[in-house]
Design a protein around this motif. Structure first.
Motif, PDB file in Angstrom:
ATOM      1  N   LEU A 271      20.114 -26.431  50.503  1.00  0.00           N
ATOM      2  CA  LEU A 271      20.394 -25.055  50.087  1.00  0.00           C
ATOM      3  C   LEU A 271      20.754 -25.075  48.598  1.00  0.00           C
ATOM      4  O   LEU A 271      21.922 -24.967  48.226  1.00  0.00           O
TER       5      LEU A 271
ATOM      6  N   GLU B  45      17.980 -20.973  45.962  1.00  0.00           N
ATOM      7  CA  GLU B  45      17.872 -20.402  47.306  1.00  0.00           C
ATOM      8  C   GLU B  45      19.145 -19.627  47.660  1.00  0.00           C
ATOM      9  O   GLU B  45      19.089 -18.601  48.334  1.00  0.00           O
TER      10      GLU B  45
ATOM     11  N   ARG C 276      18.803 -16.270  46.082  1.00  0.00           N
ATOM     12  CA  ARG C 276      17.862 -15.429  46.821  1.00  0.00           C
ATOM     13  C   ARG C 276      18.493 -14.892  48.103  1.00  0.00           C
ATOM     14  O   ARG C 276      18.345 -13.718  48.448  1.00  0.00           O
ATOM     15  N   LYS C 277      19.233 -15.768  48.798  1.00  0.00           N
ATOM     16  CA  LYS C 277      19.850 -15.364  50.056  1.00  0.00           C
ATOM     17  C   LYS C 277      20.954 -14.338  49.815  1.00  0.00           C
ATOM     18  O   LYS C 277      21.110 -13.389  50.595  1.00  0.00           O
TER      19      LYS C 277
END
Length: 198
Positions: free
Chosen positions: A171, A175, A178-179
């Protein structure tokens, strides 16, 4: 007061070193160069000390939101700005681990769970009040639903932080970013749908 500040600074260091449950009040007092009596003058117990730290974090966050997020900016600009602030919080490893450990402590001590959860939720709602001035799109008309929404959001942040610390390659920061954006947008969508139904 300086003594209270010294004790809180020491608590941050001891909690980071030992973890919330293992940390001892006498070690915090010694780290601050104070007596246990001085500590008990300012805090009833370790839980009280945690909530004082939590309140301080909320005050600091609120100040940062007001200084960095333009209330009059477009929705997209505010989304970008609040993601930056959440990423700042997630990067504070000691802070995030303290919050997660405290929740684990509450789960392990069922006699205290409801009281601690209610206190935690109340403080989260107070802190969120400042965020809602910047992001009215997060405001639900029903306070029970508001608490549930904040709980789900907090659980997501806790999970993202813990997984990122545990497996930064699985992770990575890009990312994580983005999450975070996905979660924030989903939260706004759910609030809008719920408010349209009531």
């Amino acid at each position: 007061m300086q003594t209270r500040k010294d004790l809180m600074d020491a608590a941050r260091r001891i909690f980071a070193r030992d973890g919330f449950e293992v940390a001892r009040l006498q070690d915090i007092a010694a780290e601050a160069g104070k007596t246990r009596g001085a500590l008990y003058t300012h805090f009833a117990d370790k839980e009280d000390l945690f909530f004082a730290l939590f309140e301080e974090y909320i005050a600091q966050d609120s100040d940062i939101y007001f200084r960095t997020i333009d209330i009059g900016a477009s929705f997209e600009d505010r989304i970008a700005q609040i993601i930056v602030q959440f990423e700042r919080i997630l990067r504070d490893r000691n802070r995030m681990l303290l919050f997660i450990e405290f929740k684990m402590y509450a789960v392990r001590h069922p006699h205290a769970t409801k009281r601690l959860a209610d206190l935690h939720a109340g403080m989260c709602v107070r802190g969120a009040t400042h965020k809602l001035r910047v992001f009215p799109e997060f405001l639900l008309r029903d306070m029970k639903q508001q608490r549930r929404a904040f709980a789900i959001f907090a659980a997501t942040l806790d999970g993202l932080a813990l997984q990122h610390y545990f497996d930064p390659l699985g992770l990575p920061k890009v990312e994580l970013h983005r999450k975070l954006e996905e979660v924030i947008r989903e939260q706004v969508k759910l609030v809008a749908e719920y408010n349209a139904m009531v």
